[in-house]
Design a protein around this motif. Sequence first.
Motif, PDB file in Angstrom:
ATOM      1  N   ALA A 156     -60.893  -0.008  10.473  1.00 11.47           N
ATOM      2  CA  ALA A 156     -60.883   1.294  11.144  1.00 11.47           C
ATOM      3  C   ALA A 156     -59.558   2.032  11.004  1.00 11.47           C
ATOM      4  CB  ALA A 156     -61.212   1.106  12.624  1.00 11.47           C
ATOM      5  N   ALA A 157     -58.568   1.445  10.359  1.00  7.92           N
ATOM      6  CA  ALA A 157     -57.251   2.080  10.249  1.00  7.92           C
ATOM      7  C   ALA A 157     -57.370   3.438   9.566  1.00  7.92           C
ATOM      8  CB  ALA A 157     -56.303   1.176   9.465  1.00  7.92           C
ATOM      9  N   PRO A 158     -56.667   4.443  10.053  1.00  7.90           N
ATOM     10  CA  PRO A 158     -56.779   5.788   9.451  1.00  7.90           C
ATOM     11  C   PRO A 158     -56.206   5.825   8.038  1.00  7.90           C
ATOM     12  CG  PRO A 158     -55.009   5.739  11.071  1.00  7.90           C
ATOM     13  CD  PRO A 158     -55.730   4.432  11.195  1.00  7.90           C
ATOM     14  N   PHE A 159     -56.697   6.761   7.257  1.00  8.79           N
ATOM     15  CA  PHE A 159     -56.174   6.967   5.914  1.00  8.79           C
ATOM     16  C   PHE A 159     -54.784   7.595   5.997  1.00  8.79           C
ATOM     17  CE2 PHE A 159     -60.861   7.593   4.829  1.00  8.79           C
ATOM     18  CZ  PHE A 159     -61.008   6.283   4.401  1.00  8.79           C
ATOM     19  N   VAL A 160     -54.007   7.391   4.951  1.00  8.78           N
ATOM     20  CA  VAL A 160     -52.695   8.031   4.847  1.00  8.78           C
ATOM     21  C   VAL A 160     -52.686   8.904   3.600  1.00  8.78           C
ATOM     22  CG1 VAL A 160     -51.498   6.177   6.044  1.00  8.78           C
ATOM     23  CG2 VAL A 160     -51.741   6.073   3.564  1.00  8.78           C
ATOM     24  N   GLU A 161     -51.794   9.875   3.561  1.00 14.00           N
ATOM     25  CA  GLU A 161     -51.726  10.784   2.425  1.00 14.00           C
ATOM     26  C   GLU A 161     -51.139  10.084   1.202  1.00 14.00           C
ATOM     27  OE1 GLU A 161     -49.942  14.514   3.083  1.00 14.00           O
ATOM     28  OE2 GLU A 161     -51.254  15.085   4.734  1.00 14.00           O
ATOM     29  N   ALA A 162     -51.747  10.335   0.056  1.00 16.62           N
ATOM     30  CA  ALA A 162     -51.243   9.760  -1.190  1.00 16.62           C
ATOM     31  C   ALA A 162     -49.989  10.483  -1.665  1.00 16.62           C
ATOM     32  CB  ALA A 162     -52.322   9.819  -2.270  1.00 16.62           C
ATOM     33  N   THR A 180     -64.232  21.351   7.610  1.00 18.95           N
ATOM     34  CA  THR A 180     -64.560  20.698   8.872  1.00 18.95           C
ATOM     35  C   THR A 180     -63.906  19.327   8.870  1.00 18.95           C
ATOM     36  OG1 THR A 180     -66.687  21.837   8.993  1.00 18.95           O
ATOM     37  CG2 THR A 180     -66.401  19.878  10.371  1.00 18.95           C
ATOM     38  N   HIS A 181     -62.956  19.119   9.770  1.00 19.18           N
ATOM     39  CA  HIS A 181     -62.276  17.822   9.830  1.00 19.18           C
ATOM     40  C   HIS A 181     -63.159  16.859  10.614  1.00 19.18           C
ATOM     41  CE1 HIS A 181     -59.116  14.900  11.268  1.00 19.18           C
ATOM     42  NE2 HIS A 181     -58.924  14.920   9.960  1.00 19.18           N
ATOM     43  N   LEU A 182     -63.680  15.854   9.925  1.00 15.45           N
ATOM     44  CA  LEU A 182     -64.638  14.932  10.533  1.00 15.45           C
ATOM     45  C   LEU A 182     -63.966  13.772  11.237  1.00 15.45           C
ATOM     46  CD1 LEU A 182     -67.187  14.772   7.551  1.00 15.45           C
ATOM     47  CD2 LEU A 182     -67.164  16.349   9.494  1.00 15.45           C
ATOM     48  N   GLY A 183     -62.774  13.390  10.789  1.00 17.34           N
ATOM     49  CA  GLY A 183     -62.065  12.254  11.360  1.00 17.34           C
ATOM     50  C   GLY A 183     -60.967  11.812  10.425  1.00 17.34           C
ATOM     51  N   ASP A 184     -60.232  10.781  10.821  1.00 15.03           N
ATOM     52  CA  ASP A 184     -59.093  10.363  10.009  1.00 15.03           C
ATOM     53  C   ASP A 184     -59.234   8.969   9.418  1.00 15.03           C
ATOM     54  OD1 ASP A 184     -58.863   8.846  12.279  1.00 15.03           O
ATOM     55  OD2 ASP A 184     -56.878   9.594  12.854  1.00 15.03           O
ATOM     56  N   GLY A 185     -60.376   8.301   9.590  1.00 14.54           N
ATOM     57  CA  GLY A 185     -60.534   6.949   9.077  1.00 14.54           C
ATOM     58  C   GLY A 185     -61.910   6.705   8.504  1.00 14.54           C
ATOM     59  N   PRO A 186     -62.125   5.508   7.938  1.00 12.89           N
ATOM     60  CA  PRO A 186     -63.391   5.209   7.260  1.00 12.89           C
ATOM     61  C   PRO A 186     -64.555   4.901   8.188  1.00 12.89           C
ATOM     62  CG  PRO A 186     -61.946   3.306   7.189  1.00 12.89           C
ATOM     63  CD  PRO A 186     -61.150   4.412   7.828  1.00 12.89           C
ATOM     64  N   GLY A 187     -64.320   4.891   9.478  1.00  9.86           N
ATOM     65  CA  GLY A 187     -65.410   4.573  10.403  1.00  9.86           C
ATOM     66  C   GLY A 187     -66.575   5.536  10.319  1.00  9.86           C
ATOM     67  N   LEU A 188     -66.291   6.777   9.892  1.00  8.98           N
ATOM     68  CA  LEU A 188     -67.360   7.786   9.817  1.00  8.98           C
ATOM     69  C   LEU A 188     -68.299   7.557   8.639  1.00  8.98           C
ATOM     70  CD1 LEU A 188     -65.218  10.922  10.635  1.00  8.98           C
ATOM     71  CD2 LEU A 188     -67.164  10.145  11.961  1.00  8.98           C
TER      72      LEU A 188
END
Length: 693
Positions: free
Chosen positions: A649-655, A412-420
């Motif tokens: 709130a910036a989205p995470f990026v792939e390592a 389940t994709h919850l979101g793309d950043g740490p705001g969640l």
Amino acid sequence: MVKLIVDGSEVEVAAGSSVLQACEQAGREIPHFCYHERLSVAGNCRMCLVEIEKAPKPIASCAYPVAEGMVVRTDTPMVRQARRGVMEFLLINHPLDCPICDQGGECDLQDQAYAYGGDHSRYAENKRAVKDKELGPIVKTVMTRCIQCTRCIRFATEIAGVPELGATARGENMEVGTYVEHALTSELSGNLIDICPVGALTSKPYAFVARPWELTKTDSVDVLDAVGTPIRVDTKGPEVLRFLPRVNDEINDEWMADKSRFSFDGLKRRRLDRPWIRQNGRLVQATWPDAFAAIAARLRGVDPKRIGAVAGDLCDAESMMALKDLMGALGSQNLDCRQDGAQIDASRREFYLFNSTIAGIEAADAILIVGSNPRREAPILNARIRKRWLATGGHMPVGLIGPQAELTYGVTHLGDGPGLLASLQDGSHDFAQMLRGADRPLVIVGQGALRRPDGAAVLAQTWRVAASVGALSADWHGFNMLHSAAARVGALDLGFLPGASGLDFAGMVGGGVDVLWNLGADEFDGARIGAGTFVIYQGHHGDRGAARADVILPGSAYTEKDGTYVNTEGRVQRGYRALFAPGDAREDWRILRAFSAVIGHALPYDDIDALRGRMEQVNPVFARVGLARFGASDQSGPGGANPPPLPEAAPFVEAVTDYYQTNPISRASLTMAECSRIAPAALAAAPLAVAAE
């Protein structure tokens, strides 16, 4: 438990076991091709026939459950005749090209034909021929040899989770392939070679290179990711010819990732085999005394606060310990192992370990992944998550915060950043209720969430989420950090971090030091280093770090030295030298020990045992090879009494953006370069294959 009689001996096995498993537990060898203990039962090769009392005909033991009081006979005239008949059928169409088959000497069909087959065949008809399939640059196919055991199909579907292989047609016309021809896209596809019982699937880079009895076999540890897969290094003369996985149920089961298996050709390309010194803007060859003299001359008179060291991702613990001691002797506290800038709190070991352990994933009943793509960063660990997901019937909830990823299980994709994270902590998010309703929730934070200026805040917030959902208890530690660098945990355990007044990696490369000792750090742009900084690069490949160096000291790759490595779960493991380094290259800790004597600060150890004793003094975990599992010591999180502010709130990026090229060895590998080149096209074609199935 069920009691039965096997060849006159009573044996007790778990209810639901197969007759084959009961026979093996009783010490009887049962021949088989389609059966594999980690795959579902197919029961289609019929080689495992046994005789059961009162049964009218031989029984396929892999698919027949045990019963109380059952009497089994594994070696009777009927069983022997039945097995000879099955083997005769299997060899009707088999090409019998053993002298030119790469599986020769390691072939189950060879072994079992010799042990259980007959001495002649009654069939003189023409043999069937099947067109070979093109599966990419790492798996070679000779499908005429296929005996249709379907192990490869079951592995791709069940373990790898990428159901690209399947069977078309029926009977004699049945063929195994990818439906729409394309390269395999799984990061575990090399394991098809290991599980194939004949020579239908073999290693393309290893084709026609050597026979198994010609190879020298050495145990080691994979360092191309942080899982620490136990491996066997096969060498012939001065060259590594292949890597194979060793069985370890606590780490890798018996699987191995493709990058780790097939990048061995990178060990002989772009190697540093002699010292170099930059003169008039150009690197020129030098001797060891000249290189040491150049470094000593540059260090003379430099303020210790202007000297720094950085450790790379493939370093062994011994070399990092020696470099740390050398910096200490020089009076410098400028140390860092985080060339990616990851914000990691090393005040407690549980803040940076995969605390649930890899095997512990199989006890989890809900998973939250934060800023990580396990399929690219740790394919073996990702397979363990899929294994647990399948064991729950696909019902275990898995949530992902970060870039959307094609994982091999339901997510389940919850979101793309740490705001969640805040809503997961206070319980207002629906997925938080799933985590709280689980008996053993598991939270994974990856390096993609920590390689940002507010990484410390993300780490602290993720810990608070784990505490709020009940993941931290005396008997279960559900907070886990997934590393992508094999050297990272060992470096953190040794304290290879800035001292009280020391500079971190960004401070050192930003002009904070005049002399920088680079121990194999190649995952950053050398242009970031200040123009006036004198750089000593110590490593084994002419990669990014060597391009910016003023002095190059050639070191040894992990196959060329005895070394200690600590994997992402904190397991201390040892690798052993399989061959010698090329040219004038030497083991890294020996280079540092020799240089320390030149500048009058001789390190207090002359052999590796004394050095390991020093490591144990710094951190007792190095005295215990293996792993001690533990629960959460307390729920106070990273940052202590003054936790960092909430993340941005910036989205995470792939390592990891390109799985096949993440380190100097894989970047030097022609096989990995080809895999990287064709990967986009293969991924584009793969959905057609899945749809066809």
